[in-house]
Structures are given as structure tokens and as C-alpha cells.
Design an enzyme around this catalytic site. Structure first.
Site, PDB file in Angstrom:
ATOM      1  N   SER A 132       0.832  -1.218   0.000  1.00 21.77           N
ATOM      2  CA  SER A 132       0.000   0.000   0.000  1.00 21.77           C
ATOM      3  C   SER A 132       0.857   1.254   0.000  1.00 21.77           C
ATOM      4  O   SER A 132       0.616   2.186  -0.773  1.00 21.77           O
ATOM      5  CB  SER A 132      -0.912   0.071   1.227  1.00 21.77           C
ATOM      6  N   ASP A 176       6.530   3.125   6.705  1.00 19.54           N
ATOM      7  CA  ASP A 176       6.438   2.440   5.411  1.00 19.54           C
ATOM      8  C   ASP A 176       6.575   3.416   4.237  1.00 19.54           C
ATOM      9  O   ASP A 176       7.285   3.154   3.266  1.00 19.54           O
ATOM     10  CB  ASP A 176       5.110   1.680   5.302  1.00 19.54           C
TER      11      ASP A 176
HETATM   12  C1  GLA Z   1       2.608  -1.271  10.041  1.00 20.63           C
HETATM   13  C2  GLA Z   1       2.462   0.245   9.985  1.00 20.63           C
HETATM   14  C3  GLA Z   1       3.778   0.931  10.347  1.00 20.63           C
HETATM   15  C4  GLA Z   1       4.335   0.393  11.677  1.00 20.63           C
HETATM   16  C5  GLA Z   1       4.347  -1.131  11.672  1.00 20.63           C
HETATM   17  C6  GLA Z   1       4.732  -1.714  13.006  1.00 20.63           C
HETATM   18  O1  GLA Z   1       3.490  -1.690   9.033  1.00 20.63           O
HETATM   19  O2  GLA Z   1       2.058   0.645   8.698  1.00 20.63           O
HETATM   20  O3  GLA Z   1       3.588   2.323  10.397  1.00 20.63           O
HETATM   21  O4  GLA Z   1       3.618   0.899  12.754  1.00 20.63           O
HETATM   22  O5  GLA Z   1       3.072  -1.674  11.316  1.00 20.63           O
HETATM   23  O6  GLA Z   1       6.053  -1.412  13.295  1.00 20.63           O
END
Ligand code: GLA
Length: 390
Positions: A132, A176
Site C-alpha cells: 500500500s 512504510d
Molecule cells: C505497520 C504500519 C507501520 C508500523 C508497523 C509496526 O506496518 O504501517 O507504520 O507501525 O506496522 O512497526
């Protein structure tokens, strides 16, 4: 996986076939795997992710009518929308990522216009490798190249996170989108999620590989449990503030503060806080270790991170634990842990080059024997963040 050149040729041809002219731009944005620093980003803490050689490619041009036309090559579907009425699409959910980015750009008064896109990705969906975020960042890059607005990499990561939070409706942190935009080849990226300062940390590919193993269990529960964890962290901060008035987030609580005041927290909240506080410390220590080539120390901290996520933060699951235990048995595996939000998805392991073959053979065997399904395993090449290809 088809190689990048072939995928680029393919997406160009598809674009010409659908829109009867070549694309003006082709961009790519990668998925990610996080080496250490889990559930710390939304606590203003530290993370150490890697951008991987799996990505979302977008071929795009300005559209000659007033409509956005999006074609997903993976789903073989077309979705359309116009700038004056951007709504969430419940049928073509994949299209909510570029819609959200266009919506957010408008809110930020960045000038964009109707666009034609062909999208092709090879980041596995729903596996916790941030397809995403990659899609959002690729969309934002395509719009930026086509319409020429000014935006730094950090600003783009924040905009894409806002699109995910406010339009798609997932309350993620910044990690991310940040790594997908700003990752660098052959490196992990240390990110301070409060200041958004970041620095690349070399990964010695002549010695080790980053190996991702996918449980293939879809991440059920993840959204609701994720929000519960966030709320528990906020609760911890609001209670601890009575004793430590300067704190704004768990990032500001040191391990010795926690030893002094942790007992003031209700038991579950206390375990959650302990994970985050010790995890932040592990990120700082492991980043230092990696900078000095101390891979054994790095690996031990990865293992501790897994135990903490399993026992204190309680976001692991049997499939993840089995994969991690299978990796831990192999000599030459420096460390292995669950990665991403948890409740399914993937593990990440740091594996000495000479142990990779054994890993590829034994980990799937072991997992199959205990869980009954064959996991997907990828040896990753740390890659650059989003790039304009043509
Ligand atoms: C998901 C969220 C991130 C982070 C991770 C856990 O990937 O999108 O922002 O919080 O979980 O580390």
C-alpha cells in the site's frame, strides 16, 4: 519474478494498448521489510527498515479529458474518478491509494490534473511488505513528475501517510511511506520518527543477506489490534506523565524511568510500554552494531525484539513463531524476527551468505511439517526508494 526491464517493457506496452499513446513517465516505488524497531514509529521512536527489490510500477500521462483512468494490470480492472468528487471505491479497493493521494494533494493545494495510469506490482499483497505504501508513493511520484509541484521526499512520505490515515482509513505510522520514498540501495535506513531525520546504514552484502519468509497467513485482526495497541501506548504516556511531566510519547521514557515508574501502569499497558521502550533502545544499539560490522550483536537484538513482540506486545502468532524458531535453528542465521504489524505476514532474518541455501531448504520444510503449508521465501536485495525510470 520477471526482471525489472521486462516488467517496464510490459507496462509500456499495456499503456499504449489502453491509451493509444506512450506514457509520459514511468516510476517505481518499493515495498519494505523492517529489520528492527517494531511498533515504535507511532510512539515517536526509531526504526531501521530496508527498501526491497519488489515494487509498484506506474506508467502515467496527463489525461485528455477531465477524468482519471486507472488500469490495474494485476487485477485487470479499470477504475475512474474526477478531481471534483473523489470518493472511496468499495469495489475497486486498490484504486483508493492513488485516489487518496490525489485527494490529499488537492487539500495541500498542489496543482494536479486528470491522469491516465497503468499500475503493475510484484510486492505480495497482504503479506506485510507494504504494497500500500509503495502504491501511494509511486502515485505521488507520478503526479509530481507530471505536474511539477515542489515537495521534498520527507513531505511526500508524510502526504502519503496522511492519505492512508485520512482517506484509506488505516491508522499507520510513518515508517512504510518514508522508506519507500527514501530508502537507498545496499543500505538500511535509520529513521527518527519524531524529527524525521534519517541516515543510511550499510548492509554488507558480501557477508549477509536479508531473507524474508512469508507465513502466507493473511493478516486478520491487524487493524483493530493495531488501534488497540496505539491506544494502550497513549494511555501509558498519560499515566506516566504524572511522574515524568516532560514526556510527550513513549520515546521520551528511558529504560531507567520505566524501572522506577512502570509499576504505576495497569499490567497489560505496562507490558506494551515495556516493549516500546526497550525496542527503541534495541534499535539504537543494533544500528550502532551494524555500523561497526558487529552482526552477532545485531542478530541477538533482532531475536530479543521477536521475544518482546511475542510476549509483551502480543502481536505475533503461531505461524510467525514457527518460522522464527525454524530460522533460529540454522547455524549462520544471525537473527530472525517477525516484521511489520504482526498477526501473520512475514519474518525477516539476517543470514550469512554461506547459510542461505540451507535456510531456503530447511525453513520451508520445517514450517510445512508443523503448519502444513509451504511458506514463500525471498532473498531480498536492499534497493533504492522511489525512482523515476523514464
Ligand atoms: C505497520 C504500519 C507501520 C508500523 C508497523 C509496526 O506496518 O504501517 O507504520 O507501525 O506496522 O512497526
Amino acid at each position: 519474478m520477471a526482471d525489472l526491464e521486462q516488467r517496464i517493457e510490459h507496462i509500456k506496452e499495456k499503456f499504449e494498448e489502453i491509451f493509444a499513446s506512450p506514457p509520459e513517465v514511468i516510476v517505481r516505488a518499493p515495498g519494505r521489510v523492517n529489520l528492527i524497531g517494531e511498533h515504535t514509529d507511532y510512539n515517536d521512536g526509531y526504526v531501521l527498515p530496508v527498501a526491497i527489490d519488489r515494487d509498484i510500477l506506474i506508467a502515467a500521462s496527463k489525461s485528455s479529458d477531465s477524468i482519471f483512468h486507472l488500469y490495474s494490470d494485476n487485477f485487470d480492472r479499470i477504475a475512474t474518478f474526477s478531481l471534483d468528487n473523489i470518493q472511496r471505491d468499495t469495489e475497486n479497493k486498490w484504486s483508493n491509494y492513488p485516489r487518496g493521494v490525489a485527494w490529499m494533494l488537492q487539500k495541500r493545494r498542489k496543482q494536479i490534473g486528470p491522469t491516465n495510469m497503468v499500475i503493475h506490482g510484484d510486492v505480495p499483497l497482504g503479506a506485510g511488505l507494504s504494497s500500500s505504501a509503495a502504491f501511494e508513493v509511486a502515485s505521488a511520484m507520478a503526479f509530481q513528475v507530471l505536474y511539477g509541484f515542489e515537495m521534498t521526499g520527507e513531505e511526500m512520505a508524510l502526504l502519503c501517510q496522511a492519505a492512508e490515515n485520512k482517506f484509506v482509513g488505516v491508522n499507520c505510522g510513518i515508517m512504510d511511506q518514508f522508506i519507500s520514498r527514501l530508502g537507498s540501495k545496499d543500505h538500511a535506513l535509520f529513521i527518527d520518527c519524531r524529527t524525521l531525520e534519517s541516515s543510511p546504514v550499510p548492509l554488507p552484502s558480501e557477508e549477509v543477506k536479508v531473507v524474508v519468509a512469508d507465513t502466507t497467513r493473511k493478516r486478520g485482526l491487524v487493524d483493530s489490534e493495531y488501534n488497540i495497541r496505539r491506544a494502550q501506548c497513549e494511555e501509558a504516556v498519560s499515566i506516566l506523565r504524572s511522574y515524568l511531566p516532560h514526556i510527550r510519547a513513549l520515546r521520551d521514557v528511558t529504560v531507567s524511568d520505566f524501572r522506577r515508574y512502570g509499576h504505576q501502569l495497569p499490567p497489560t499497558v505496562r507490558r506494551r510500554a515495556e516493549h516500546v521502550i526497550t525496542e527503541n533502545e534495541r534499535v539504537l544499539k543494533s544500528t550502532e552494531a551494524l555500523r561497526h560490522g558487529k552482526l552477532s550483536i545485531f542478530g541477538r537484538l533482532m531475536n530479543q525484539s521477536h521475544e518482546s513482540l511475542r510476549d509483551l506486545y502480543e502481536v505475533s502468532c503461531r505461524e510467525l513463531d514457527v518460522l522464527v524458531e525454524a530460522a533460529w535453528k540454522i547455524p549462520g542465521v544471525y537473527g530472525s524476527r517477525m516484521t511489520g504489524a504482526g498477526f501473520g505476514g512475514c519474518t525477516v532474518s539476517l543470514v550469512a551468505n554461506e547459510a542461505v541455501d540451507e535456510f531456503l531448504e530447511r525453513v520451508p520444510e520445517d514450517y510445512k511439517a508443523r503448519i502444513g503449508i509451504t511458506p514463500q521465501v525471498y532473498v531480498c536485495t536492499p534497493s533504492d526508494g522511489a525512482t523515476v525510470i523514464a
